[in-house]
Write a protein that holds these residues in place. Structure first.
Motif, PDB file in Angstrom:
ATOM      1  N   GLU A   1       0.816  -1.205   0.000  1.00  0.00           N
ATOM      2  CA  GLU A   1       0.000   0.000   0.000  1.00  0.00           C
ATOM      3  C   GLU A   1       0.856   1.265   0.000  1.00  0.00           C
ATOM      4  OE1 GLU A   1      -4.030  -1.713   2.112  1.00  0.00           O
ATOM      5  OE2 GLU A   1      -2.691  -0.481   3.329  1.00  0.00           O
ATOM      6  N   GLY A   2       0.521   2.184  -0.917  1.00  0.00           N
ATOM      7  CA  GLY A   2       1.254   3.442  -1.034  1.00  0.00           C
ATOM      8  C   GLY A   2       2.535   3.338  -1.831  1.00  0.00           C
ATOM      9  N   LYS A   3       2.856   2.141  -2.323  1.00  0.00           N
ATOM     10  CA  LYS A   3       4.082   1.941  -3.103  1.00  0.00           C
ATOM     11  C   LYS A   3       3.757   1.891  -4.596  1.00  0.00           C
ATOM     12  CE  LYS A   3       6.689  -0.200   0.598  1.00  0.00           C
ATOM     13  NZ  LYS A   3       5.719   0.048   1.655  1.00  0.00           N
ATOM     14  N   PHE A   4       4.798   1.932  -5.412  1.00  0.00           N
ATOM     15  CA  PHE A   4       4.650   2.083  -6.856  1.00  0.00           C
ATOM     16  C   PHE A   4       5.355   0.969  -7.619  1.00  0.00           C
ATOM     17  CE2 PHE A   4       4.670   6.115  -4.715  1.00  0.00           C
ATOM     18  CZ  PHE A   4       3.623   6.825  -5.292  1.00  0.00           C
ATOM     19  N   ILE A   5       4.735   0.530  -8.689  1.00  0.00           N
ATOM     20  CA  ILE A   5       5.358  -0.410  -9.626  1.00  0.00           C
ATOM     21  C   ILE A   5       5.785   0.374 -10.854  1.00  0.00           C
ATOM     22  CG2 ILE A   5       4.876  -2.246 -11.307  1.00  0.00           C
ATOM     23  CD1 ILE A   5       5.276  -3.438  -8.604  1.00  0.00           C
ATOM     24  N   LEU A   6       7.042   0.199 -11.274  1.00  0.00           N
ATOM     25  CA  LEU A   6       7.504   0.679 -12.580  1.00  0.00           C
ATOM     26  C   LEU A   6       7.788  -0.550 -13.416  1.00  0.00           C
ATOM     27  CD1 LEU A   6       9.963   3.618 -11.755  1.00  0.00           C
ATOM     28  CD2 LEU A   6       7.586   3.751 -12.532  1.00  0.00           C
ATOM     29  N   GLU A   7       7.164  -0.615 -14.591  1.00  0.00           N
ATOM     30  CA  GLU A   7       7.387  -1.739 -15.487  1.00  0.00           C
ATOM     31  C   GLU A   7       8.705  -1.539 -16.210  1.00  0.00           C
ATOM     32  OE1 GLU A   7       3.968  -3.118 -17.775  1.00  0.00           O
ATOM     33  OE2 GLU A   7       2.768  -1.624 -16.702  1.00  0.00           O
ATOM     34  N   ARG A   8       9.601  -2.532 -16.141  1.00  0.00           N
ATOM     35  CA  ARG A   8      10.937  -2.411 -16.743  1.00  0.00           C
ATOM     36  C   ARG A   8      10.864  -2.147 -18.239  1.00  0.00           C
ATOM     37  NH1 ARG A   8      14.377  -0.508 -15.723  1.00  0.00           N
ATOM     38  NH2 ARG A   8      16.067  -1.834 -16.329  1.00  0.00           N
ATOM     39  N   PHE A   9       9.854  -2.668 -18.898  1.00  0.00           N
ATOM     40  CA  PHE A   9       9.667  -2.463 -20.326  1.00  0.00           C
ATOM     41  C   PHE A   9       9.437  -0.989 -20.668  1.00  0.00           C
ATOM     42  CE2 PHE A   9       6.421  -2.317 -23.812  1.00  0.00           C
ATOM     43  CZ  PHE A   9       7.265  -2.651 -24.857  1.00  0.00           C
ATOM     44  N   LYS A  10       8.967  -0.221 -19.700  1.00  0.00           N
ATOM     45  CA  LYS A  10       8.580   1.167 -19.957  1.00  0.00           C
ATOM     46  C   LYS A  10       9.565   2.201 -19.429  1.00  0.00           C
ATOM     47  CE  LYS A  10       3.795  -0.186 -20.234  1.00  0.00           C
ATOM     48  NZ  LYS A  10       2.440   0.015 -19.773  1.00  0.00           N
ATOM     49  N   VAL A  11      10.658   1.742 -18.840  1.00  0.00           N
ATOM     50  CA  VAL A  11      11.644   2.682 -18.280  1.00  0.00           C
ATOM     51  C   VAL A  11      13.060   2.329 -18.738  1.00  0.00           C
ATOM     52  CG1 VAL A  11      10.238   3.174 -16.237  1.00  0.00           C
ATOM     53  CG2 VAL A  11      11.953   1.379 -16.128  1.00  0.00           C
ATOM     54  N   SER A  12      13.944   3.293 -18.624  1.00  0.00           N
ATOM     55  CA  SER A  12      15.374   3.080 -18.867  1.00  0.00           C
ATOM     56  C   SER A  12      16.050   2.884 -17.523  1.00  0.00           C
ATOM     57  CB  SER A  12      15.993   4.298 -19.556  1.00  0.00           C
ATOM     58  OG  SER A  12      15.440   4.471 -20.834  1.00  0.00           O
TER      59      SER A  12
ATOM     60  N   PRO B   1      19.392   2.663 -14.755  1.00  0.00           N
ATOM     61  CA  PRO B   1      20.390   3.645 -14.329  1.00  0.00           C
ATOM     62  C   PRO B   1      21.569   3.757 -15.285  1.00  0.00           C
ATOM     63  CG  PRO B   1      19.778   2.231 -12.500  1.00  0.00           C
ATOM     64  CD  PRO B   1      19.142   1.659 -13.736  1.00  0.00           C
ATOM     65  N   ASP B   2      21.861   2.688 -16.017  1.00  0.00           N
ATOM     66  CA  ASP B   2      22.981   2.714 -16.963  1.00  0.00           C
ATOM     67  C   ASP B   2      22.522   3.129 -18.358  1.00  0.00           C
ATOM     68  OD1 ASP B   2      21.523   0.497 -17.652  1.00  0.00           O
ATOM     69  OD2 ASP B   2      23.204  -0.903 -17.542  1.00  0.00           O
ATOM     70  N   GLY B   3      21.246   3.546 -18.483  1.00  0.00           N
ATOM     71  CA  GLY B   3      20.710   3.967 -19.767  1.00  0.00           C
ATOM     72  C   GLY B   3      20.158   2.840 -20.597  1.00  0.00           C
ATOM     73  N   SER B   4      20.206   1.616 -20.060  1.00  0.00           N
ATOM     74  CA  SER B   4      19.738   0.463 -20.827  1.00  0.00           C
ATOM     75  C   SER B   4      18.225   0.436 -20.912  1.00  0.00           C
ATOM     76  CB  SER B   4      20.239  -0.831 -20.197  1.00  0.00           C
ATOM     77  OG  SER B   4      19.745  -0.946 -18.882  1.00  0.00           O
ATOM     78  N   HIS B   5      17.723  -0.098 -22.014  1.00  0.00           N
ATOM     79  CA  HIS B   5      16.293  -0.300 -22.204  1.00  0.00           C
ATOM     80  C   HIS B   5      16.007  -1.778 -22.032  1.00  0.00           C
ATOM     81  CE1 HIS B   5      15.529   3.737 -23.651  1.00  0.00           C
ATOM     82  NE2 HIS B   5      16.552   3.614 -24.461  1.00  0.00           N
ATOM     83  N   TYR B   6      14.897  -2.084 -21.420  1.00  0.00           N
ATOM     84  CA  TYR B   6      14.491  -3.466 -21.254  1.00  0.00           C
ATOM     85  C   TYR B   6      13.351  -3.727 -22.219  1.00  0.00           C
ATOM     86  CZ  TYR B   6      17.432  -3.635 -17.181  1.00  0.00           C
ATOM     87  OH  TYR B   6      18.507  -3.599 -16.357  1.00  0.00           O
ATOM     88  N   TRP B   7      13.360  -4.862 -22.849  1.00  0.00           N
ATOM     89  CA  TRP B   7      12.372  -5.180 -23.870  1.00  0.00           C
ATOM     90  C   TRP B   7      11.382  -6.181 -23.323  1.00  0.00           C
ATOM     91  CZ3 TRP B   7      12.921  -1.558 -27.155  1.00  0.00           C
ATOM     92  CH2 TRP B   7      14.186  -1.018 -27.378  1.00  0.00           C
ATOM     93  N   ALA B   8      10.201  -6.174 -23.871  1.00  0.00           N
ATOM     94  CA  ALA B   8       9.163  -7.113 -23.452  1.00  0.00           C
ATOM     95  C   ALA B   8       9.638  -8.529 -23.723  1.00  0.00           C
ATOM     96  CB  ALA B   8       7.866  -6.845 -24.203  1.00  0.00           C
ATOM     97  N   SER B   9       9.454  -9.365 -22.756  1.00  0.00           N
ATOM     98  CA  SER B   9       9.834 -10.771 -22.891  1.00  0.00           C
ATOM     99  C   SER B   9       8.758 -11.513 -23.655  1.00  0.00           C
ATOM    100  CB  SER B   9       9.994 -11.383 -21.496  1.00  0.00           C
ATOM    101  OG  SER B   9      10.106 -12.767 -21.587  1.00  0.00           O
ATOM    102  N   HIS B  10       9.169 -12.338 -24.599  1.00  0.00           N
ATOM    103  CA  HIS B  10       8.207 -13.131 -25.350  1.00  0.00           C
ATOM    104  C   HIS B  10       7.567 -14.196 -24.471  1.00  0.00           C
ATOM    105  CE1 HIS B  10       9.213 -11.106 -28.961  1.00  0.00           C
ATOM    106  NE2 HIS B  10      10.474 -11.494 -28.933  1.00  0.00           N
TER     107      HIS B  10
END
Length: 129
Positions: free
Chosen positions: A95-106, A108-117
């Motif tokens: 409660e009161g916490k947040f989910i960030l989807e890795r597919f939608k964010v970069s 800390p090293d600038g890497s992008h994560y792609w949707a897993s098949h």
């Protein structure tokens, strides 16, 4: 719409993959063991530069939760959701916490994560928190 004030973070930063608006710090991660439709997701204690959508009830892998989608203030993209309420006692820590989807964010090293098949998880939630 008015003037937009954006918080700039320092350190290891997660940002919107579309517009690079800062969203959260690595040190605010509570858990990396969450999954959603697009693959991995991280639970954060706090995030910045987001707007919160309408609350709704969602049945997730760990039970019923009241959640609200969160949107990047820079570009309006959905980047995850906020846990408003958990109906199961064992899930109250969310409660009161947040989910960030890795597919939608970069990362800390600038890497992008792609949707897993293989990511076909329905009901977006943690596998073991």
């Amino acid at each position: 719409m008015g003037r937009l004030f954006v918080v700039s973070l320092e350190g290891k930063i997660y940002s919107c993959k579309h517009c690079q608006t800062h969203l959260a710090l690595y040190e605010d991660i509570v858990s990396k063991s969450f999954h959603c439709r697009h693959g991995k997701a991280y639970l954060f204690s706090k995030v910045v530069n987001i707007s919160v959508g309408e609350k709704e009830e969602r049945l997730m892998m760990t039970g019923m939760h009241t959640v609200a989608d969160i949107f990047c203030v820079g570009c309006g993209s959905i980047v995850g959701w906020k846990y408003e309420a958990a109906h199961e006692k064992s899930q109250k820590y969310k409660e009161g916490k947040f989910i960030l989807e890795r597919f939608k964010v970069s990362g800390p090293d600038g890497s992008h994560y792609w949707a897993s098949h293989e990511a076909q998880v329905v009901g977006s939630d943690a596998d073991d928190a």
